[in-house]
Scaffold this motif. Structure first.
Motif, short mmCIF file in Angstrom:
data_model
loop_
_atom_site.label_atom_id
_atom_site.label_comp_id
_atom_site.label_asym_id
_atom_site.label_seq_id
_atom_site.Cartn_x
_atom_site.Cartn_y
_atom_site.Cartn_z
N ALA A 85 0.89 -1.42 0.01
CA ALA A 85 0.05 0.10 0.09
C ALA A 85 0.83 1.37 -0.11
O ALA A 85 1.91 1.35 0.93
N TYR A 86 0.43 2.15 -0.72
CA TYR A 86 1.27 3.57 -0.95
C TYR A 86 0.31 4.70 -0.41
O TYR A 86 -1.05 4.48 -0.43
N GLY A 87 0.97 5.86 -0.25
CA GLY A 87 0.24 7.09 0.04
C GLY A 87 -0.58 7.49 -1.00
O GLY A 87 -0.12 7.41 -2.26
N ARG A 88 -1.64 8.64 -0.88
CA ARG A 88 -2.35 8.88 -2.13
C ARG A 88 -1.34 9.97 -2.91
O ARG A 88 -0.81 10.83 -2.45
N PHE A 89 -1.46 9.73 -4.16
CA PHE A 89 -0.82 10.71 -5.30
C PHE A 89 -1.61 11.91 -5.51
O PHE A 89 -2.89 11.85 -5.50
N LEU A 90 -1.02 13.23 -5.54
CA LEU A 90 -1.85 14.31 -5.95
C LEU A 90 -1.80 14.42 -7.55
O LEU A 90 -2.45 15.33 -7.98
N GLU A 91 -1.12 13.90 -8.21
CA GLU A 91 -1.01 13.89 -9.40
C GLU A 91 -1.50 12.51 -10.29
O GLU A 91 -1.30 11.46 -9.68
N ALA A 92 -1.93 12.50 -11.54
CA ALA A 92 -2.21 11.38 -12.43
C ALA A 92 -0.98 10.41 -12.52
O ALA A 92 -0.05 11.19 -12.58
N PRO A 93 -1.23 9.23 -12.60
CA PRO A 93 -2.28 8.37 -12.47
C PRO A 93 -2.81 8.14 -10.90
O PRO A 93 -3.73 7.43 -10.93
N GLU B 158 0.27 -1.95 -7.43
CA GLU B 158 -0.11 -1.53 -6.11
C GLU B 158 -1.29 -2.60 -5.60
O GLU B 158 -1.36 -2.74 -4.56
N HIS B 159 -1.87 -3.01 -6.76
CA HIS B 159 -3.03 -3.88 -6.56
C HIS B 159 -2.59 -5.38 -6.54
O HIS B 159 -3.46 -6.38 -6.58
#
Length: 231
Positions: free
Chosen positions: A137-145, A151-152
């Motif tokens: 699990a990673y932190g939420r990104f502010l840029e796409a994608p 990650e899954h």
């Protein structure tokens, strides 16, 4: 002058009468007869604001307060005790059911003896509690994608000793999975990243394990039938 003298004498008589009445009240409180109090020289002081009158008034007031305060305090304490007893007797703990269960020696299920829970098995016969799943699990990104690659991805690990297979079936399963089986540790590792959801990949990797075990059983049965036919 006669009028002033008459008024002065009347005032003195009024003061003497007032002081004598106060002295009589003081003698009643102290248990002494009023006659003895009248004979004292300081009781007939002509000044209306004398020390004796002030002392009498204060002593009378103090005896009244001291005599009535303990009764009121006793009544108040008795009332508080009665209220506390009524509250304690009417109080019911929100955990009373749990306490009753503990005193009766029952479990959460209502039984008096410990019961081993039923073991859930997969279709291939492997217990579910021996399966180990891994993911990242990673932190939420502010840029796409907004999602990192893999990650899954979900990884399944299971020891070969937990798979109910015969010697022939184990050999066949080893041929099917290839390098996914570690010969040193005896752990089979399967990975799935086909879907964009960890839940779906978990289902997919379990399905892969079941199909691999079922295929090993089917192929092992065919090998044994061919061996018997040749013999």
């Amino acid at each position: 002058k006669d009028t002033m003298a008459t008024k002065h004498s009347a005032v003195q008589r009024l003061l003497a009468r007032t002081i004598s009445q106060n002295c009589a009240g003081r003698s009643l409180l102290a248990g002494v007869r009023s006659s003895s109090c009248r004979q004292t020289p300081h009781c007939f002081h002509p000044h209306p604001l004398s020390a004796s009158t002030t002392t009498i008034t204060r002593s009378y007031a103090s005896t009244t307060v001291e005599g009535s305060a303990p009764n009121k305090r006793a009544e108040t304490s008795r009332g508080d005790n009665n209220n506390n007893n009524s509250k304690s007797s009417a109080y019911v703990s929100p955990f009373q059911e749990i306490f009753d269960t503990i005193q009766q020696g029952k479990t959460y299920l209502g039984t008096t003896e410990f019961q081993i829970p039923e073991t859930k098995l997969l279709k291939c016969g492997i217990p579910e509690h021996v399966l180990k799943f891994k993911t990242t699990a990673y932190g939420r990104f502010l840029e796409a994608p907004y999602v990192r690659p893999m990650e899954h991805c979900v990884t399944l690990q299971v020891a070969m000793r937990h798979i109910p297979l015969t010697e022939v079936e184990r050999l066949v399963l080893k041929e099917i999975v290839g390098t996914r089986l570690n010969d040193e540790t005896g752990v089979l590792q399967l990975t799935s990243s086909q879907f964009g959801s960890r839940i779906e990949n978990k289902r997919h990797v379990v399905s892969m394990l079941e199909r691999a075990v079922e295929s090993a059983k089917v192929l092992a049965a065919r090998v044994e039938e061919e061996a018997k036919a040749e013999a």
